[in-house]
Design a protein around this motif. Structure first.
Motif, mmCIF file in Angstrom:
data_model
loop_
_atom_site.group_PDB
_atom_site.id
_atom_site.type_symbol
_atom_site.label_atom_id
_atom_site.label_comp_id
_atom_site.label_asym_id
_atom_site.label_seq_id
_atom_site.Cartn_x
_atom_site.Cartn_y
_atom_site.Cartn_z
ATOM 1 N N PRO A 271 -16.014 6.817 1.192
ATOM 2 C CA PRO A 271 -14.673 7.374 1.382
ATOM 3 C C PRO A 271 -14.384 8.471 0.370
ATOM 4 O O PRO A 271 -14.864 8.441 -0.762
ATOM 5 C CB PRO A 271 -13.755 6.167 1.184
ATOM 6 C CG PRO A 271 -14.528 5.257 0.303
ATOM 7 C CD PRO A 271 -15.964 5.454 0.662
ATOM 8 N N ILE A 272 -13.597 9.432 0.796
ATOM 9 C CA ILE A 272 -13.207 10.520 -0.086
ATOM 10 C C ILE A 272 -11.915 10.154 -0.815
ATOM 11 O O ILE A 272 -11.724 10.487 -1.968
ATOM 12 C CB ILE A 272 -13.020 11.814 0.722
ATOM 13 C CG1 ILE A 272 -14.351 12.207 1.351
ATOM 14 C CG2 ILE A 272 -12.493 12.937 -0.134
ATOM 15 C CD1 ILE A 272 -14.253 13.381 2.285
ATOM 16 N N VAL A 273 -11.013 9.452 -0.135
ATOM 17 C CA VAL A 273 -9.721 9.086 -0.707
ATOM 18 C C VAL A 273 -9.620 7.571 -0.739
ATOM 19 O O VAL A 273 -9.972 6.895 0.220
ATOM 20 C CB VAL A 273 -8.561 9.664 0.147
ATOM 21 C CG1 VAL A 273 -7.225 9.249 -0.400
ATOM 22 C CG2 VAL A 273 -8.671 11.168 0.225
ATOM 23 N N ARG A 274 -9.143 7.055 -1.852
ATOM 24 C CA ARG A 274 -8.914 5.618 -1.957
ATOM 25 C C ARG A 274 -7.414 5.382 -2.036
ATOM 26 O O ARG A 274 -6.715 6.010 -2.825
ATOM 27 C CB ARG A 274 -9.592 5.045 -3.197
ATOM 28 C CG ARG A 274 -11.072 5.093 -3.095
ATOM 29 C CD ARG A 274 -11.702 4.432 -4.257
ATOM 30 N NE ARG A 274 -13.149 4.647 -4.193
ATOM 31 C CZ ARG A 274 -14.016 3.999 -4.912
ATOM 32 N NH1 ARG A 274 -13.593 3.096 -5.775
ATOM 33 N NH2 ARG A 274 -15.291 4.243 -4.801
ATOM 34 N N ILE A 275 -6.917 4.463 -1.223
ATOM 35 C CA ILE A 275 -5.495 4.151 -1.190
ATOM 36 C C ILE A 275 -5.308 2.794 -1.856
ATOM 37 O O ILE A 275 -5.945 1.811 -1.474
ATOM 38 C CB ILE A 275 -4.965 4.131 0.256
ATOM 39 C CG1 ILE A 275 -5.186 5.498 0.896
ATOM 40 C CG2 ILE A 275 -3.500 3.746 0.285
ATOM 41 C CD1 ILE A 275 -4.885 5.552 2.362
ATOM 42 N N ILE A 276 -4.437 2.771 -2.827
ATOM 43 C CA ILE A 276 -4.184 1.540 -3.568
ATOM 44 C C ILE A 276 -2.766 1.083 -3.251
ATOM 45 O O ILE A 276 -1.808 1.846 -3.393
ATOM 46 C CB ILE A 276 -4.342 1.770 -5.085
ATOM 47 C CG1 ILE A 276 -5.766 2.256 -5.378
ATOM 48 C CG2 ILE A 276 -4.025 0.508 -5.844
ATOM 49 C CD1 ILE A 276 -5.962 2.688 -6.802
ATOM 50 N N TYR A 277 -2.653 -0.151 -2.813
ATOM 51 C CA TYR A 277 -1.348 -0.722 -2.516
ATOM 52 C C TYR A 277 -0.916 -1.584 -3.691
ATOM 53 O O TYR A 277 -1.672 -2.426 -4.177
ATOM 54 C CB TYR A 277 -1.406 -1.584 -1.248
ATOM 55 C CG TYR A 277 -1.663 -0.780 0.001
ATOM 56 C CD1 TYR A 277 -0.642 -0.057 0.603
ATOM 57 C CD2 TYR A 277 -2.923 -0.735 0.574
ATOM 58 C CE1 TYR A 277 -0.877 0.679 1.737
ATOM 59 C CE2 TYR A 277 -3.174 -0.005 1.718
ATOM 60 C CZ TYR A 277 -2.145 0.709 2.291
ATOM 61 O OH TYR A 277 -2.376 1.428 3.418
ATOM 62 N N ILE A 278 0.303 -1.382 -4.138
ATOM 63 C CA ILE A 278 0.854 -2.181 -5.230
ATOM 64 C C ILE A 278 2.082 -2.892 -4.696
ATOM 65 O O ILE A 278 2.992 -2.260 -4.146
ATOM 66 C CB ILE A 278 1.240 -1.273 -6.426
ATOM 67 C CG1 ILE A 278 0.018 -0.530 -6.921
ATOM 68 C CG2 ILE A 278 1.871 -2.109 -7.519
ATOM 69 C CD1 ILE A 278 0.313 0.474 -7.999
ATOM 70 N N PHE A 279 2.086 -4.197 -4.827
ATOM 71 C CA PHE A 279 3.204 -4.993 -4.358
ATOM 72 C C PHE A 279 3.976 -5.503 -5.574
ATOM 73 O O PHE A 279 3.406 -5.941 -6.560
ATOM 74 C CB PHE A 279 2.711 -6.193 -3.538
ATOM 75 C CG PHE A 279 2.017 -5.766 -2.255
ATOM 76 C CD1 PHE A 279 2.767 -5.374 -1.161
ATOM 77 C CD2 PHE A 279 0.642 -5.759 -2.164
ATOM 78 C CE1 PHE A 279 2.130 -4.987 0.004
ATOM 79 C CE2 PHE A 279 0.007 -5.370 -1.001
ATOM 80 C CZ PHE A 279 0.752 -4.984 0.081
ATOM 81 N N PHE A 280 5.273 -5.380 -5.503
ATOM 82 C CA PHE A 280 6.132 -5.868 -6.580
ATOM 83 C C PHE A 280 6.856 -7.116 -6.116
ATOM 84 O O PHE A 280 7.323 -7.201 -4.986
ATOM 85 C CB PHE A 280 7.172 -4.800 -6.955
ATOM 86 C CG PHE A 280 6.551 -3.559 -7.561
ATOM 87 C CD1 PHE A 280 6.139 -3.576 -8.884
ATOM 88 C CD2 PHE A 280 6.406 -2.398 -6.825
ATOM 89 C CE1 PHE A 280 5.580 -2.441 -9.450
ATOM 90 C CE2 PHE A 280 5.853 -1.280 -7.378
ATOM 91 C CZ PHE A 280 5.437 -1.295 -8.698
ATOM 92 N N LYS A 281 6.958 -8.054 -6.994
ATOM 93 C CA LYS A 281 7.730 -9.261 -6.702
ATOM 94 C C LYS A 281 9.083 -9.126 -7.365
ATOM 95 O O LYS A 281 9.199 -8.700 -8.500
ATOM 96 C CB LYS A 281 7.018 -10.496 -7.241
ATOM 97 C CG LYS A 281 5.928 -10.986 -6.390
ATOM 98 C CD LYS A 281 5.433 -12.301 -6.914
ATOM 99 C CE LYS A 281 4.472 -12.948 -5.953
ATOM 100 N NZ LYS A 281 4.006 -14.228 -6.430
ATOM 101 N N ASN A 282 10.110 -9.536 -6.663
ATOM 102 C CA ASN A 282 11.459 -9.505 -7.236
ATOM 103 C C ASN A 282 11.810 -10.865 -7.766
ATOM 104 O O ASN A 282 11.576 -11.886 -7.287
ATOM 105 C CB ASN A 282 12.485 -9.048 -6.216
ATOM 106 C CG ASN A 282 12.330 -7.571 -5.931
ATOM 107 O OD1 ASN A 282 11.825 -6.835 -6.772
ATOM 108 N ND2 ASN A 282 12.746 -7.151 -4.773
#
Length: 128
Positions: free
Chosen positions: A117-128
Motif C-alpha cells: 500500500p502507498i497510503v496507510r489509514i489509521i483509525y483512532i477511537f476515543f472513549k468518553n
C-alpha cells in the motif's frame, strides 16, 4: 375501551365535491398556463435597421494554373560485370550472452510478491 360514533355521511356529496374541486383545479391550471404563454409579456420587437447575416459566402474562383510535366528520368546504365570472384570473411569474437547481465536476468525472473500500500489509514477511537 371507549369508541366514538361518527355521524353518517353522504357518499354522493363527497364524490360530487371531489369532482367539482378537481374540475376547478384543472381549469385553474389551464388558465395559469395560458397566462404564462400570453403574447402581452413578450419582449418588444426590434424596429431598427435590418441586420444581414451571411452564413456562407462562396470563395472566388482562382485562375487555372498549368503545371508542366517533368521529362522522364534517364535510363540507368548497368555497371560492367567482372568475372572475378571476391570472397570475404568476417571474424566474429566468441561472446557468450549468458555470462553478461546475470543480475539483470535474475531480477527480471524474480517474483514481485504482493502489492504494497502507498497510503496507510489509521483509525483512532476515543472513549468518553
Amino acid at each position: 375501551m371507549q369508541t366514538i360514533d361518527l355521524p353518517p355521511t353522504n357518499h354522493a356529496l363527497k364524490t360530487s365535491t371531489a369532482i367539482v374541486g378537481g374540475a376547478a383545479m384543472t381549469f385553474a391550471a389551464f388558465a395559469f398556463m395560458q397566462y404564462l404563454i400570453n403574447g402581452e409579456q413578450r419582449a418588444p420587437s426590434f424596429n431598427g435597421d435590418n441586420i444581414v447575416v451571411e452564413i456562407f459566402q462562396a470563395p472566388e474562383d482562382s485562375k487555372v494554373q498549368q503545371k508542366q510535366t517533368l521529362p522522364p528520368p534517364p535510363k540507368m546504365q548497368t555497371p560492367p560485370s567482372t568475372d572475378t570472384n571476391i570472397v570475404t570473411t568476417a571474424i566474429t569474437p566468441d561472446i557468450s550472452i549468458d555470462k553478461i547481465g546475470g543480475d539483470i536476468k535474475a531480477n527480471l525472473q524474480r517474483p514481485t510478491g504482493d502489492a504494497t500500500p502507498i497510503v496507510r489509514i489509521i483509525y483512532i477511537f476515543f472513549k468518553n
